[in-house]
Write a protein that holds these residues in place. Structure first.
Motif, PDB file in Angstrom:
ATOM      1  N   ASP A 117      66.692  62.833  39.536  1.00  0.00           N
ATOM      2  CA  ASP A 117      68.093  62.385  39.556  1.00  0.00           C
ATOM      3  C   ASP A 117      68.738  62.672  40.910  1.00  0.00           C
ATOM      4  O   ASP A 117      69.620  61.931  41.357  1.00  0.00           O
ATOM      5  CB  ASP A 117      68.897  63.090  38.453  1.00  0.00           C
ATOM      6  N   ILE A 118      68.290  63.726  41.563  1.00  0.00           N
ATOM      7  CA  ILE A 118      68.863  64.136  42.851  1.00  0.00           C
ATOM      8  C   ILE A 118      68.300  63.312  44.008  1.00  0.00           C
ATOM      9  O   ILE A 118      69.047  62.892  44.895  1.00  0.00           O
ATOM     10  CB  ILE A 118      68.573  65.640  43.090  1.00  0.00           C
ATOM     11  N   ILE A 119      66.990  63.073  44.003  1.00  0.00           N
ATOM     12  CA  ILE A 119      66.365  62.449  45.178  1.00  0.00           C
ATOM     13  C   ILE A 119      66.194  60.932  45.094  1.00  0.00           C
ATOM     14  O   ILE A 119      66.090  60.274  46.127  1.00  0.00           O
ATOM     15  CB  ILE A 119      64.992  63.098  45.474  1.00  0.00           C
ATOM     16  N   LYS A 120      66.166  60.376  43.904  1.00  0.00           N
ATOM     17  CA  LYS A 120      65.933  58.927  43.766  1.00  0.00           C
ATOM     18  C   LYS A 120      66.910  58.054  44.551  1.00  0.00           C
ATOM     19  O   LYS A 120      66.509  57.040  45.131  1.00  0.00           O
ATOM     20  CB  LYS A 120      65.936  58.524  42.290  1.00  0.00           C
ATOM     21  N   PRO A 121      68.208  58.405  44.574  1.00  0.00           N
ATOM     22  CA  PRO A 121      69.156  57.563  45.310  1.00  0.00           C
ATOM     23  C   PRO A 121      68.840  57.419  46.797  1.00  0.00           C
ATOM     24  O   PRO A 121      69.378  56.524  47.462  1.00  0.00           O
ATOM     25  CB  PRO A 121      70.490  58.292  45.097  1.00  0.00           C
ATOM     26  N   LEU A 122      67.974  58.276  47.336  1.00  0.00           N
ATOM     27  CA  LEU A 122      67.652  58.217  48.760  1.00  0.00           C
ATOM     28  C   LEU A 122      66.611  57.155  49.095  1.00  0.00           C
ATOM     29  O   LEU A 122      66.390  56.845  50.266  1.00  0.00           O
ATOM     30  CB  LEU A 122      67.134  59.584  49.238  1.00  0.00           C
ATOM     31  N   PHE A 123      65.966  56.613  48.069  1.00  0.00           N
ATOM     32  CA  PHE A 123      64.882  55.679  48.310  1.00  0.00           C
ATOM     33  C   PHE A 123      65.188  54.292  47.751  1.00  0.00           C
ATOM     34  O   PHE A 123      65.737  54.164  46.663  1.00  0.00           O
ATOM     35  CB  PHE A 123      63.573  56.203  47.680  1.00  0.00           C
ATOM     36  N   GLY A 124      64.816  53.279  48.516  1.00  0.00           N
ATOM     37  CA  GLY A 124      64.991  51.909  48.066  1.00  0.00           C
ATOM     38  C   GLY A 124      64.033  51.592  46.928  1.00  0.00           C
ATOM     39  O   GLY A 124      62.940  52.156  46.855  1.00  0.00           O
ATOM     40  N   ARG A 125      64.428  50.679  46.068  1.00  0.00           N
ATOM     41  CA  ARG A 125      63.638  50.357  44.885  1.00  0.00           C
ATOM     42  C   ARG A 125      62.235  49.857  45.239  1.00  0.00           C
ATOM     43  O   ARG A 125      61.256  50.161  44.557  1.00  0.00           O
ATOM     44  CB  ARG A 125      64.371  49.306  44.048  1.00  0.00           C
ATOM     45  N   GLU A 126      62.131  49.097  46.348  1.00  0.00           N
ATOM     46  CA  GLU A 126      60.843  48.491  46.702  1.00  0.00           C
ATOM     47  C   GLU A 126      59.808  49.525  47.146  1.00  0.00           C
ATOM     48  O   GLU A 126      58.605  49.314  47.020  1.00  0.00           O
ATOM     49  CB  GLU A 126      61.031  47.431  47.798  1.00  0.00           C
ATOM     50  N   ARG A 127      60.243  50.664  47.696  1.00  0.00           N
ATOM     51  CA  ARG A 127      59.307  51.697  48.165  1.00  0.00           C
ATOM     52  C   ARG A 127      59.467  53.005  47.396  1.00  0.00           C
ATOM     53  O   ARG A 127      58.906  54.027  47.788  1.00  0.00           O
ATOM     54  CB  ARG A 127      59.524  51.955  49.662  1.00  0.00           C
ATOM     55  N   GLU A 128      60.198  52.961  46.315  1.00  0.00           N
ATOM     56  CA  GLU A 128      60.527  54.179  45.579  1.00  0.00           C
ATOM     57  C   GLU A 128      59.292  54.972  45.147  1.00  0.00           C
ATOM     58  O   GLU A 128      59.203  56.179  45.404  1.00  0.00           O
ATOM     59  CB  GLU A 128      61.349  53.827  44.340  1.00  0.00           C
ATOM     60  N   LYS A 129      58.312  54.308  44.530  1.00  0.00           N
ATOM     61  CA  LYS A 129      57.141  55.017  44.026  1.00  0.00           C
ATOM     62  C   LYS A 129      56.337  55.666  45.147  1.00  0.00           C
ATOM     63  O   LYS A 129      55.881  56.801  45.021  1.00  0.00           O
ATOM     64  CB  LYS A 129      56.261  54.069  43.222  1.00  0.00           C
ATOM     65  N   LYS A 130      56.161  54.946  46.259  1.00  0.00           N
ATOM     66  CA  LYS A 130      55.407  55.495  47.385  1.00  0.00           C
ATOM     67  C   LYS A 130      56.105  56.705  47.991  1.00  0.00           C
ATOM     68  O   LYS A 130      55.469  57.704  48.341  1.00  0.00           O
ATOM     69  CB  LYS A 130      55.198  54.419  48.449  1.00  0.00           C
ATOM     70  N   GLU A 131      57.423  56.609  48.119  1.00  0.00           N
ATOM     71  CA  GLU A 131      58.178  57.713  48.718  1.00  0.00           C
ATOM     72  C   GLU A 131      58.213  58.929  47.790  1.00  0.00           C
ATOM     73  O   GLU A 131      58.091  60.073  48.239  1.00  0.00           O
ATOM     74  CB  GLU A 131      59.603  57.247  49.040  1.00  0.00           C
ATOM     75  N   LEU A 132      58.372  58.685  46.499  1.00  0.00           N
ATOM     76  CA  LEU A 132      58.371  59.793  45.536  1.00  0.00           C
ATOM     77  C   LEU A 132      57.009  60.482  45.519  1.00  0.00           C
ATOM     78  O   LEU A 132      56.927  61.705  45.415  1.00  0.00           O
ATOM     79  CB  LEU A 132      58.717  59.294  44.134  1.00  0.00           C
ATOM     80  N   ALA A 133      55.953  59.695  45.643  1.00  0.00           N
ATOM     81  CA  ALA A 133      54.603  60.264  45.687  1.00  0.00           C
ATOM     82  C   ALA A 133      54.458  61.196  46.884  1.00  0.00           C
ATOM     83  O   ALA A 133      53.811  62.250  46.796  1.00  0.00           O
ATOM     84  CB  ALA A 133      53.567  59.144  45.749  1.00  0.00           C
ATOM     85  N   LYS A 134      55.057  60.833  48.014  1.00  0.00           N
ATOM     86  CA  LYS A 134      55.002  61.665  49.213  1.00  0.00           C
ATOM     87  C   LYS A 134      55.768  62.975  49.012  1.00  0.00           C
ATOM     88  O   LYS A 134      55.334  64.036  49.466  1.00  0.00           O
ATOM     89  CB  LYS A 134      55.578  60.909  50.405  1.00  0.00           C
ATOM     90  N   VAL A 135      56.923  62.884  48.339  1.00  0.00           N
ATOM     91  CA  VAL A 135      57.723  64.082  48.061  1.00  0.00           C
ATOM     92  C   VAL A 135      56.921  65.051  47.193  1.00  0.00           C
ATOM     93  O   VAL A 135      56.844  66.252  47.479  1.00  0.00           O
ATOM     94  CB  VAL A 135      59.041  63.713  47.353  1.00  0.00           C
ATOM     95  N   PHE A 136      56.321  64.514  46.135  1.00  0.00           N
ATOM     96  CA  PHE A 136      55.564  65.363  45.210  1.00  0.00           C
ATOM     97  C   PHE A 136      54.298  65.904  45.880  1.00  0.00           C
ATOM     98  O   PHE A 136      53.886  67.031  45.611  1.00  0.00           O
ATOM     99  CB  PHE A 136      55.228  64.578  43.942  1.00  0.00           C
ATOM    100  N   GLN A 137      53.686  65.113  46.743  1.00  0.00           N
ATOM    101  CA  GLN A 137      52.520  65.589  47.488  1.00  0.00           C
ATOM    102  C   GLN A 137      52.896  66.781  48.369  1.00  0.00           C
ATOM    103  O   GLN A 137      52.171  67.781  48.417  1.00  0.00           O
ATOM    104  CB  GLN A 137      51.955  64.477  48.367  1.00  0.00           C
ATOM    105  N   ALA A 138      54.011  66.662  49.056  1.00  0.00           N
ATOM    106  CA  ALA A 138      54.454  67.732  49.954  1.00  0.00           C
ATOM    107  C   ALA A 138      54.683  69.035  49.189  1.00  0.00           C
ATOM    108  O   ALA A 138      54.256  70.111  49.623  1.00  0.00           O
ATOM    109  CB  ALA A 138      55.733  67.311  50.677  1.00  0.00           C
ATOM    110  N   LEU A 139      55.338  68.930  48.053  1.00  0.00           N
ATOM    111  CA  LEU A 139      55.605  70.125  47.244  1.00  0.00           C
ATOM    112  C   LEU A 139      54.303  70.722  46.703  1.00  0.00           C
ATOM    113  O   LEU A 139      54.126  71.929  46.707  1.00  0.00           O
ATOM    114  CB  LEU A 139      56.545  69.782  46.086  1.00  0.00           C
ATOM    115  N   ARG A 140      53.400  69.852  46.236  1.00  0.00           N
ATOM    116  CA  ARG A 140      52.124  70.328  45.702  1.00  0.00           C
ATOM    117  C   ARG A 140      51.327  71.077  46.763  1.00  0.00           C
ATOM    118  O   ARG A 140      50.741  72.127  46.501  1.00  0.00           O
ATOM    119  CB  ARG A 140      51.315  69.134  45.194  1.00  0.00           C
ATOM    120  N   ILE A 141      51.295  70.538  47.979  1.00  0.00           N
ATOM    121  CA  ILE A 141      50.562  71.179  49.066  1.00  0.00           C
ATOM    122  C   ILE A 141      51.143  72.552  49.381  1.00  0.00           C
ATOM    123  O   ILE A 141      50.402  73.521  49.606  1.00  0.00           O
ATOM    124  CB  ILE A 141      50.586  70.277  50.322  1.00  0.00           C
TER     125      ILE A 141
END
Length: 239
Positions: A117-141
């Motif tokens: 809910d906090i981070i989704k507004p920062l990403f456009g709908r067309e690239r949302e999944k790719k960008e969210l995947a990068k966020v989660f990857q960074a945290l996981r690492i």
């Protein structure tokens, strides 16, 4: 039950310690698969995927202390930005860190839903999944200290291999690629080449392939799960 097989339930960063524990001085070959198990991603309770609701966890080892929620709620804004930039290669890392820092003032961010809910507004709908995947990857690492673990494993592998022994590493993103290529080409993680009197690079390895091996279209089509993985295999022979 095969006597030739020994399972070690531990992070591969401790490769050197466990070889010593089992009385093994050197080995003929090491194969390291850096991929994350799909069982982790498909388990909503583990918190690895933005596709499921659950706790913001992301620990490979549930006995470890630090969770993704701990990072999101306690790291200062600058440190958060660095993680998203270095491990997720996100161009809007500073904006992302700023939004998270402001949101957590109102209350602790504990679940995947709250985080999205906090981070989704920062990403456009067309690239949302790719960008969210990068966020989660960074945290996981960061949660699992994956880059530090890889560094320690690669140095341990270099020492553990017999002359003529082979090192094979399967990598899945550019951060891993870079570290593996560096140590194989120069003998160190930083990629700083040291040369001898004749100008030859001092490295304990000899390349089997000058370029990484990637799957062709036919292989990808036969293995649908590998499409997004961008599987890369780097092989080296120790000299």
């Amino acid at each position: 039950n095969d006597p030739h097989f020994t399972f070690v339930r531990s992070n591969f960063r401790y490769l050197h310690n466990f070889l010593r524990y089992h009385g093994i001085e050197q080995v003929d070959a090491i194969l390291a698969d850096l991929g994350v198990s799909s069982h982790h991603f498909d388990d909503s309770e583990r918190g690895f995927s933005f596709r499921f609701e659950g706790a913001l966890d992301m620990r490979m080892n549930k006995r470890a202390g630090l969770t993704a929620a701990d990072i999101v709620n306690t790291y200062d804004e600058e440190r958060l930005a660095d993680i998203f930039y270095l491990y997720g290669e996100l161009k809007n890392s500073r904006k992302l860190a700023s939004v998270i820092a402001k949101a957590r003032i109102s209350g602790k961010i504990s679940t995947i839903g709250e985080f999205l809910d906090i981070i989704k507004p920062l990403f456009g709908r067309e690239r949302e999944k790719k960008e969210l995947a990068k966020v989660f990857q960074a945290l996981r690492i960061e949660v699992n200290r994956e880059m530090e673990a890889l560094k320690e494993m690669l140095y341990a592998a270099t020492k553990a291999l017999k002359p003529g022994g082979r090192l094979v590493v399967i990598t899945y993103h550019s951060l891993e690629d870079r570290m593996v290529k560096n140590i194989m080409k120069t003998g160190n993680i930083e990629g700083k080449a040291e040369k001898d009197f004749f100008g030859n690079v001092r490295t304990p390895f000899r390349l089997v392939n000058n370029k990484v091996i990637i799957p062709d279209e036919d292989e990808i089509n036969r293995n649908p799960r590998s499409r997004s993985a961008k599987l890369r295999i780097a092989e080296k022979i120790a000299e």
